[in-house]
Structures are given as structure tokens and as C-alpha cells.
Design an enzyme around this catalytic site. Structure first.
Site, short mmCIF file in Angstrom:
data_model
loop_
_atom_site.label_atom_id
_atom_site.label_comp_id
_atom_site.label_asym_id
_atom_site.label_seq_id
_atom_site.Cartn_x
_atom_site.Cartn_y
_atom_site.Cartn_z
N TYR A 248 0.66 -1.28 0.19
CA TYR A 248 0.19 -0.20 0.35
C TYR A 248 0.76 1.47 -0.15
CZ TYR A 248 -2.54 4.17 1.97
OH TYR A 248 -3.50 4.79 2.48
O1 LIG Z 1 -1.89 7.30 7.86
C1 LIG Z 1 -2.26 6.32 6.84
O2 LIG Z 1 -1.17 5.91 6.55
C2 LIG Z 1 -2.82 5.25 6.92
O3 LIG Z 1 -3.40 5.75 7.98
C3 LIG Z 1 -4.08 3.63 8.18
O4 LIG Z 1 -3.86 3.18 8.40
P1 LIG Z 1 -3.57 2.66 10.02
O5 LIG Z 1 -3.08 3.96 10.30
O6 LIG Z 1 -2.79 1.66 9.61
O7 LIG Z 1 -4.70 2.55 10.90
P2 LIG Z 1 -5.48 1.26 11.82
O8 LIG Z 1 -5.72 0.21 10.66
O9 LIG Z 1 -6.74 2.24 11.73
O10 LIG Z 1 -4.54 1.34 12.30
C4 LIG Z 1 -4.30 1.72 13.02
C5 LIG Z 1 -3.69 1.19 14.26
O11 LIG Z 1 -4.64 0.18 15.14
C6 LIG Z 1 -3.95 -1.25 14.79
N1 LIG Z 1 -4.59 -1.88 14.34
C7 LIG Z 1 -5.20 -2.35 14.04
C8 LIG Z 1 -5.69 -3.16 13.83
C9 LIG Z 1 -6.73 -4.26 14.87
O12 LIG Z 1 -7.23 -5.34 14.73
N2 LIG Z 1 -5.88 -4.09 15.80
C10 LIG Z 1 -4.94 -3.20 16.02
O13 LIG Z 1 -3.90 -3.33 16.69
C11 LIG Z 1 -2.52 -0.99 14.26
O14 LIG Z 1 -1.80 -1.88 13.68
C12 LIG Z 1 -2.55 0.12 14.10
O15 LIG Z 1 -1.32 0.35 15.01
C13 LIG Z 1 -5.60 3.76 6.71
O16 LIG Z 1 -5.74 2.93 7.23
C14 LIG Z 1 -4.28 3.41 5.96
O17 LIG Z 1 -5.46 3.87 4.60
C15 LIG Z 1 -3.87 5.19 5.95
O18 LIG Z 1 -3.71 5.54 4.28
#
Ligand SMILES: O=C(O)[C@H]1O[C@H](OP(=O)(O)OP(=O)(O)OC[C@H]2O[C@@H](n3ccc(=O)[nH]c3=O)[C@H](O)[C@@H]2O)[C@H](O)[C@@H](O)[C@@H]1O
Length: 439
Positions: A248
């Protein structure tokens, strides 16, 4: 001749049938008595076959035409009406813009389209309503936009003909390009969808923009994920972005390079926005804050990832209203594209900005805030972060956006999640123990 009659009616030879056969035979003999009559019959058959085939191809073509969800005078009228700015004449900030918003039925797309419409700009949306997450949420966002006079076309940014037609119908001043395959971890499941939307779709859109006359200025969604394994905090636009941790992130980084070439060769004005984990009402169900809320309310466990050496993961969660201000600020300050007829006429702006909140919060903290607003305790499974593209933390330096866009985030995670929970409960109509739950 007897043999032929038997062959024609082999099952139950009998008087009546034989008589019928005899009669038919006589008729056949009469019909084909002369070669010229036979020739006329052959001609007749050929003509019938040819007209049948051409009718079939007409049906094929026209059914394709009628099946297409775009085109026609009524459609063009809707596009023009939606694209027309409605700022009062003599407004301090000019006549208003005409913006094509891609991914308009998405989370950020819906909020930006509404904000543009509310201040009097013309907006036309395009969205492919794919099933990456519940399309009924996208349809509900479309209905919301429609109630504010924003028309959203169901179409794909990979459809060059549709894009060319749109630019034919409306001289868009700006494109806010938000259509993308989002999600960091899903890239391992469906890598092709990232190439399709974030690379091929982007190029198709840029081709349409560079061919358009006038060329629009483009503001588009990059991602904080381009910082990848960068560990210099806070992340600044000048930091290295050549170590993506997920496909991604790699496609978003590629997008930054691809847009640069279109700026360089064709004079397209480009602004790339690195969004930092955007959240809020009407958000994306695949994101952690959203799926945690759903599971907590359903009494299901949530999985909380933890980094190496038991270090909590952290994100610079950014509230949607702040992101909208950053997007509109970018549109307002984007200089014009300079090319015409596919040729550059002078240098055009190429900008990249971080749009974050500048105050990272750990994932366990995010869960505690949700528990407080939902008034339900989460069942947490804490597991080591799998090697699936995640990064341990993000933290934006936003000085550049502050200086050039007047960007100043004002909503902290506590306030933002309170608003999200309020929306979630009203949208899904959930009360504990009730079956009235739509997910
Ligand atoms: O800012 C960005 O660039 C990105 O932000 C998000 O990605 P992410 O930060 O990974 O957001 P989440 O999927 O909501 O995850 C947030 C946090 O929760 C954690 N998480 C996620 C899912 C889960 O089941 N458990 C968990 O602890 C992840 O590891 C992460 O640290 C978006 O999904 C992306 O499309 C975007 O581009």
C-alpha cells in the site's frame, strides 16, 4: 422414394402420416421444381441469416449502451448542474471552483464534497462503490451528498472514456483525487487491487487531466505510510520515504513519483497530501477505531497489536474536520496548471504536505477512550504485531502545511472519538442486546 418417406416418418408408419408425407413431397417437388426457384430460396435464406446476425449485433451494442450507467442528455444536465459554483456574485473569494472529486462516496471524499458544496463550490463526484467494505455505507454517503445537490457518478477512474467525457462536459478547475485502494494490511490479501486503483487508476486520471482543456489543478491523497521504516520523529516532508513497509505504502509513494512526472512534462499543478490515520463520523469500517467499536458493542474480542519489546503502537490520529480544512486549503492555494493540448507552457506547482494531528496516541489509549464513550469494557487480545506492513508509530510535523495552507488541527482524539461514537450509534441504531444492528 419409399425409403425417403420411411426416413422422414420412421416411428409410426401409418396411413395418415404416409398420406401427409406424400402430400408434402408433392409440395416440395412443386416448390423446387425449377433451379431458379431454388436459387431464390437460397437467396432468401442468406438474407434472413444476415439480417438475424446484424440484429443480434445491434441488440448487443445497444444493450451495452443502455447498460452503461453514464451518458445521455439528462446525465450531462445533472453533471453541469452539480458542477456549477453557487457562490454569490462578488464574493470575496471569487466565483468559486468546479471540482471533480474522485472517491466521493468514500469517507474523506464525502466530507470534502459536502464542505465544498456548503461554501458554494461546484462538485461532481465519481466512485466505483467497490465491495472492499460494506457498499451500503457508501450508498448512504451518496444519498447524503445527493440531498445537498452533489451528483455522484458510479464509475471507475480506470475508465478513460468516462473521464474524457466528464472533462468534455465540464471545464473542471480542480480535481480532488481521493479514490484509492486503502488499508495497509489488506495489501497482502489482494495486491492487485492496489496496483489497479493506486497506480493504473492514477495514471488514467492524470492522462485525462493533462488532455483536458483547461487542465485542472490536482490535489490528491498520499499517505503517512510513505514514511515506512523512517524513525526520525516527527516525520517531516524532507525525510526519506524510500523504505515502504507495505505494498500500500509503495503504491502511494509511486503515486508521488508518478504525479511528479506529470507535473514536469505536462505542467499539471500537483499537491499530494500525506494523511495521518484519519477518523471520524461516516468513517471506514476497516479501520481499527471503527472495527473496535463494532466488536466492543457486540461483546466480541478485539486484537490489539503490540510492537517489539512490548512497546505500544501509536498513531497520529487526525480528525476528519481537520483533514477537510487541509484539503480545502490545498485546493484554494493550488496554482493553476500551465499546459494546454497536452503540452506544458511553463512551470507549475508541485507540493507535498503532511496532514496530521502532531500528537500521537497509543492503541491501548485509543481503546480506553472508546470504552469510556461506549460505556462498555473491551475484551482485549494483545498480540505481537504481525509482519504485515504495519509500522510501529506515526507522528507528523505539520509546519509546512501550517505555513502554506494555514492548516491547524483543533480536535483531539477524545473529542473526535466522542463525535464518532455519537454518529455510530445513531447510524447503526444500536442499543445493547438489541437485534437492530446492521453490520
Ligand atoms: O495514515 C495512513 O497513512 C493510513 O492510516 C490508516 O492505516 P493505519 O494507521 O494502519 O490505521 P488502522 O488500520 O486503523 O490501525 C491503527 C492502529 O491500530 C492497530 N490495529 C489495527 C487493527 C487491529 O485489529 N488491531 C490493532 O491493534 C494498527 O496496528 C495500528 O497501529 C489507513 O487504514 C490507511 O488507509 C492510511 O493510509
Amino acid at each position: 422414394m419409399r425409403v425417403l418417406e420411411d426416413d422422414l416418418f420412421p416411428s409410426t408408419p401409418g396411413k395418415v402420416k404416409i398420406e401427409r408425407a406424400g402430400t408434402m413431397n408433392r409440395q416440395l417437388h412443386r416448390c423446387f421444381a425449377s433451379t431458379s426457384t431454388m436459387f431464390l430460396w437460397a437467396l432468401f435464406l442468406v438474407a434472413m441469416t444476415a439480417s438475424y446476425l446484424s440484429f443480434q449485433s445491434f441488440v448487443d451494442t445497444s444493450s451495452k449502451y443502455f447498460a452503461a450507467s453514464w451518458g445521455g442528455l439528462h446525465w450531462e444536465r445533472q453533471i453541469r448542474a452539480s458542477a456549477a459554483p453557487r457562490r454569490p456574485p462578488g464574493s470575496a473569494d471569487g466565483a468559486g471552483m468546479s471540482v471533480l472529486v474522485t472517491g466521493a462516496a468514500g469517507f474523506v471524499g464525502t466530507h470534502c464534497s459536502l464542505a465544498l458544496r456548503k461554501r458554494g463550490d461546484g462538485v461532481v463526484g465519481i466512485d466505483n462503490f467497490n465491495a472492499y467494505y460494506d457498499p451500503s455505507l457508501k450508498k448512504a454517503r451518496k444519498a447524503l451528498l445527493s440531498s445537498h445537490g452533489v451528483f455522484v457518478i458510479e464509475g471507475d477512474i480506470n475508465d478513460g472514456r468516462l473521464l474524457a467525457k466528464l472533462f468534455d462536459v465540464v471545464p473542471f478547475t480542480h480535481v480532488l483525487h481521493l479514490a484509492a485502494q486503502a488499508g495497509v494490511r489488506y495489501a497482502m490479501e489482494n495486491p492487485a487491487s492496489y496496483v489497479h486503483s493506486n497506480i493504473a487508476g492514477l495514471v488514467t486520471l492524470l492522462e485525462a487531466c493533462k488532455d483536458a482543456d483547461p487542465q485542472p489543478a490536482i490535489v490528491w491523497a498520499s499517505s503517512s505510510s510513505v514514511y515506512g521504516l523512517n524513525d526520525k520523529v516527527p516525520f517531516s516532508e524532507r525525510d526519506r520515504t524510500d523504505q515502504p513497509a507495505s505494498l500500500y505504502a509503495a503504491t502511494k509513494k509511486a503515486g508521488e513519483e508518478i504525479t511528479h512526472t506529470y507535473n514536469h512534462i505536462y505542467g499539471l499543478s500537483i499537491t499530494g497530501l500525506r494523511f495521518f490515520t484519519v477518523y471520524g463520523p461516516w468513517g471506514r469500517p476497516d479501520m481499527a477505531y471503527f472495527s473496535f467499536t463494532r466488536n466492543i458493542l457486540q461483546g466480541k474480542p478485539i486484537t490489539v497489536y503490540r510492537g517489539k519489546d512490548h512497546v505500544d503502537l501509536a498513531r497520529d490520529f487526525t480528525y476528519i474536520d481537520d483533514i477537510v480544512k487541509g484539503c480545502l486549503g490545498s485546493l484554494d492555494t493550488a496554482g493553476k496548471s500551465t499546459g494546454t493540448g497536452g503540452k506544458k507552457r511553463g512551470p507549475a506547482a508541485y507540493r507535498i504536505f503532511n496532514l496530521g494531528n502532531t500528537s500521537p496516541v497509543t492503541v491501548p489509549n485509543l481503546v480506553s477512550i472508546l470504552e469510556k464513550h461506549l460505556r462498555v469494557k473491551a475484551k482485549k487480545n494483545v498480540v505481537e504485531m504481525p509482519g504485515n506492513g504495519d509500522v510501529p508509530f506515526t507522528h507528523a510535523n505539520i509546519s509546512l502545511a501550517r505555513e502554506q495552507l494555514g492548516y491547524k488541527p483543533t480536535t483531539n482524539l477524545d473529542v473526535g472519538l466522542k463525535k464518532f461514537v455519537k454518529w455510530y450509534l445513531s447510524y447503526y441504531g444500536y442499543t445493547r442486546g438489541s437485534k437492530n444492528f446492521r453490520q
